[in-house]
Design an enzyme around this catalytic site. Structure first.
Site, PDB file in Angstrom:
ATOM      1  N   ASP A 103       0.821  -1.211   0.000  1.00 33.02           N
ATOM      2  CA  ASP A 103       0.000   0.000   0.000  1.00 33.02           C
ATOM      3  C   ASP A 103       0.855   1.262   0.000  1.00 33.02           C
ATOM      4  OD1 ASP A 103       0.873  -0.504   2.568  1.00 33.02           O
ATOM      5  OD2 ASP A 103      -1.058  -0.180   3.537  1.00 33.02           O
ATOM      6  N   CYS A 104       2.025   1.221   0.626  1.00 34.95           N
ATOM      7  CA  CYS A 104       2.908   2.388   0.613  1.00 34.95           C
ATOM      8  C   CYS A 104       3.472   2.618  -0.784  1.00 34.95           C
ATOM      9  CB  CYS A 104       4.046   2.203   1.611  1.00 34.95           C
ATOM     10  SG  CYS A 104       3.473   1.943   3.301  1.00 34.95           S
TER      11      CYS A 104
END
Length: 868
Positions: free
Chosen positions: A586-587
């Site tokens: 997700d980062c």
């Protein structure tokens, strides 16, 4: 008929034999992460069969990654924490230092304190630390803190220093007399305020504390290895005093009611920091410990730290055998298949346990001798340690140890304690080989993370292992660890704390700039956008000259990734900094979306500095495609390598679902929206794979939606957070807003709106997996908080709601946000909004700015589409 039953039996058994056999064969001959034609192979027979078997045979409803339904009402958390009014203040003179300047400060301090000359490796961008320089000016006084009103600090020390620097540079500030009349004006004022907090290197910094069990590990490791914490001690003591509760204990995190986990470790910390055993706070804490059975009822992680310190015996904790690392990777329960955070914590634990580490000062240090009397309700010398291995206080038990696990631990105790066969030939040779591998693995982790390590627990454990492995003496690697301790420490008005990571820099900054651009304010704030772009360029992992010039880059080779169980890293974005070195799905996704959104701005197109090339963005796309699990979802750092039954052997007692890297709605949604955005910008690059990935992702997202239309948030509080991500994922996959899954999500969000127009949740929603919106459990206005309100509004507006009742709900939510906005343009700090491992809250002070900006800014676009 009998023949049909017999056929069904033979078919079922035969199918499972074939599937399980293919899993074993696949695990034996393949490794998750081999390169094929320059790409990371992200799928093979064993993983597909594993996913099929667990998804349809074990978990026919929704798969192993489904987080579970609500806890029975009798097992839900009912009591809240309770704090006294302000108990301690922080000394003046603390100053934030970041990026390259922080490297210079650390290098000078290492030279003066340890005569160790060392240049910190890795990108400096994003690094943050606090120094006490003695310049105690009156205007730099630390703001007061009162946990009885809100145990969450507002990060006022950092913010006041940034605003002071902004004003000193002669830059304009928002007019406090001007009251925004529209959502767009409120968003503009919020950005005008928030830009003042931007650090010189282009990232948004903030408090990422919350857990109470992290700093004690650092204090214990430093005490044992003889590292003086110096001026940090006073701020640490203030933090512990400020978060002590009225019953004398401390919680597992700052909003949690008292637990033995938080209380035992905080008590020990105060004593090691020099607080007397007759101090009123210490006496109150000791009473709490004794009322709950003493340290013998503390959870296993607390007992482990007590063993390291020398105030508990190793026979009193369960075995952590290093020999497990010597098993072939196809073995069903191999530690290389664990979730990386779990794996990297139990790695140094197994070293210290298997070497039976003994603190050299155990028998002579007067504080330790005193602690052996203070922590227990009976005489230390009479305790039957082996009988206490499974003891756990009911206040702490979130994931009860299973009977299977107890049986296995008892079997291992025969070898470890009763017969001590592991210390005799030939088993001694296996143990020594396992210990040496564990040490080499820790060394690789240190190098790949520039001695930051993946998280705060293994950071200080690795540091201690390096010291112990060198004969209880410092060496070069140990000093490199010391140089990175300040990366984890943060100072706010409640004191000095150890953060849950070395910060949330890239995560917070990626969200913030997307909010600014989507609000249509990117070109109005060109300097802000240019600075953020520069930070994101320097933060992409192993993608800059500086990062590729480190020894960490050598570990990107396939053979080393295979040896140390690492996924491909190059091209991803981290949660914190490039130097940290661990990309996350997700980062990486939010970093990619942030860059792509900035590429749409005129100011960035004319930028004089380095632009991120298409090839570097291709690398990120590759990382995201390889992250997808066979169930269609995305996990965090790696693909799921293990099995659902691993959770039956969760040894932590206090955390849930920590054993394997599950697929999550947040990670899946972020990855899907990033791939969809990438496909719009680069429609000819691997578009077929992207389309197929989105289709698989859509099926996964639908599969984990709960019957009430919500999604459970595993990394934020909680259902409003998860449902926003779920809606965004479906929209990225091309699902129309009239789709039943989206309409169910809208119905759920609408049902949780409070009378004041906002939404609010307590962290207990995560703990109990049941929506907890009670006003007394949150710290917002009338049970509503600006962060959850923003998430709910983003979910509704992304769903393109247009029915009159739904439109009215959005407008009421917008009015709530505008009413909560402060005259400065800031928003109030409310309840804790982050969570991990189901049960532990964590702080994101930047969320109170980022998400209201996003929701207020998106309102204009939503109104425009509604009008049309």
């Amino acid at each position: 008929p009998a023949w049909a039953l017999k056929f069904a039996l033979y078919f079922g058994v035969g199918t499972n034999v074939v599937v399980l056999g293919s899993i074993a064969v696949g695990r034996l001959f393949t490794f998750r992460g081999n390169m094929v034609n320059g790409r990371l192979r992200g799928d093979h027979l064993s993983c597909r069969s594993l996913a099929w078997w667990e998804l349809w045979v074990i978990c026919p409803k929704s798969g192993v990654s489904y987080p579970g339904d609500a806890k029975p009402e009798a097992r839900r958390q009912t009591h809240l924490g309770s704090w006294k009014s302000q108990q301690a203040t922080v000394d003046k003179g603390w100053r934030y230092v970041g990026a390259a300047a922080s490297h210079l400060v650390t290098e000078a301090k290492m030279k003066s304190d340890f005569t160790f000359t060392h240049t910190l490796t890795g990108e400096a961008a994003g690094r943050q630390m606090w120094v006490k320089d003695g310049k105690e000016e009156e205007e730099d006084s630390v703001p007061s803190f009162d946990a009885s009103k809100n145990p969450n600090a507002s990060d006022l020390l950092f913010r006041s220093q940034q605003i002071k620097a902004w004003k000193s540079a002669g830059k304009s500030v928002p007019d406090e007399q001007t009251v925004p009349k529209t959502a767009a004006e409120a968003a503009d004022k919020a950005v005008a305020f928030y830009q003042m907090l931007l650090c010189d290197d282009g990232h948004f910094a903030g408090d990422y504390g919350g857990p109470m069990f992290l700093m004690p590990g650092l204090i214990i490791s430093c005490y044992v290895s003889g590292v003086d914490l110096g001026v940090r001690k006073g701020a640490m003591i203030a933090y512990l005093r400020n978060h002590q509760q009225t019953d004398g204990g401390w919680g597992t995190h700052i909003e949690s009611p008292s637990t033995m986990f938080g209380s035992v470790l905080s008590y020990v910390s105060l004593r090691l920091l020099g607080v007397s055993d007759t101090d009123p706070a210490v006496r109150a804490a000791r009473d709490f410990l004794h009322q709950n059975g003493g340290a013998l009822t503390a959870p296993s992680w607390a007992k482990f730290w007590l063993c390291v310190l020398g105030v508990h015996e190793w026979e009193g904790i369960n075995s952590i055998p290093a020999e497990m690392w010597l098993l072939p990777f196809w073995f069903p329960f191999h530690p290389g298949k664990l979730w990386c955070h779990c794996r990297m914590v139990y790695l140094p634990m197994c070293y210290l346990y298997c070497t039976r580490f003994k603190n050299p000062a155990k028998d002579t240090d007067q504080i330790l001798i005193g602690l052996r009397k203070e922590l227990y309700t009976s005489d230390y010398t009479t305790i039957k340690w082996d009988n206490e291995r499974h003891s756990i206080c009911p206040l702490d038990e979130y994931s009860p140890v299973t009977n299977l696990q107890k049986f296995l631990h008892n079997a291992l105790a025969v070898f470890e304690t009763y017969t001590r066969l592991v210390f005799r030939w030939p088993m001694r040779l296996l143990r020594q080989k396992g210990i040496r591998y564990a040490m080499s693995y820790m060394q690789s982790e240190d190098i790949q993370t520039n001695w930051i390590c993946i998280g705060p627990v293994n950071k200080v454990l690795n540091m201690l292992c390096v010291w112990a492995d060198n004969g209880n003496a410092p060496n070069e690697s140990f000093y490199k660890h010391i140089a990175r301790l300040d990366d984890y420490l943060w100072v706010a008005e409640d004191g000095m704390k150890m953060q849950g990571y070395n910060g949330s820099q890239c995560w917070d900054t990626s969200f913030a700039i997307q909010a600014v651009v989507e609000a249509g304010l990117g070109d109005k704030y060109p300097q802000l956008c240019d600075s953020v772009y520069g930070f994101l360029e320097r933060t992409q992992i192993l993608s800059t000259d500086t990062s590729q010039g480190t020894e960490a880059y050598l570990y990107e080779a396939v053979n080393l990734r295979k040896e140390f169980y690492r996924h491909v890293s190059k091209g991803g974005w981290p949660f914190s900094t490039s130097a940290h070195g661990w990309p996350i799905s997700d980062c990486s996704s939010e970093g990619l979306k942030a860059v792509l959104s900035l590429h749409t701005l005129t100011s960035i197109a004319k930028r004089k500095g380095t632009l991120i090339s298409a090839e570097r963005l291709y690398d990120c796309c590759n990382v995201l495609l390889t992250y997808q699990n066979a169930d269609g979802g995305w996990a965090t750092y790696e693909n799921n390598r293990g099995y659902g039954f691993f959770e039956w052997m969760n040894p932590s007692e206090v955390f849930g679902d920590i054993m394997i890297d599950y697929s999550y709605v947040e990670c899946s949604s972020a990855s899907m929206t990033a791939l969809a955005a990438f496909n719009r910008h680069f429609p000819t690059h691997r578009s077929g794979e992207v389309t197929a990935a989105l289709a698989r992702g859509e099926r996964f997202i639908r599969g984990i939606q709960r019957p009430d239309g919500s999604w459970y948030g595993s990394w934020g509080v909680c259902f409003t957070y998860g449902t926003w991500f779920g809606v965004e994922a479906l929209r990225a996959a091309g699902v129309p807003t009239s789709d039943v899954s989206i309409r169910q999500a809208v119905t759920f969000i609408m049902s949780k709106q409070n009378g004041n127009g906002g939404w609010g949740e307590s962290y207990r929603s995560c703990v109990d997996k049941y929506y907890d919106g009670r006003a007394e459990a949150s710290y917002g206005a009338g049970g509503s908080g600006v962060v959850q309100t923003a998430w709910a509004l983003l979910a509704l507006m992304s769903s393109c709601v247009c029915a009159p009742r739904e439109v009215a709900a959005v407008e009421c939510g917008i009015k709530f946000l505008m009413a909560q906005q402060l005259a400065s343009g800031d928003f109030p700090q409310e309840g804790i909004t982050g969570v991990f491992n189901r049960s532990c809250g964590i702080t994101y002070t930047s969320y109170r700015n980022t998400f209201p900006i996003w929701a207020l800014g998106k309102h204009r676009e939503w109104r425009h589409s509604l009008d049309q």
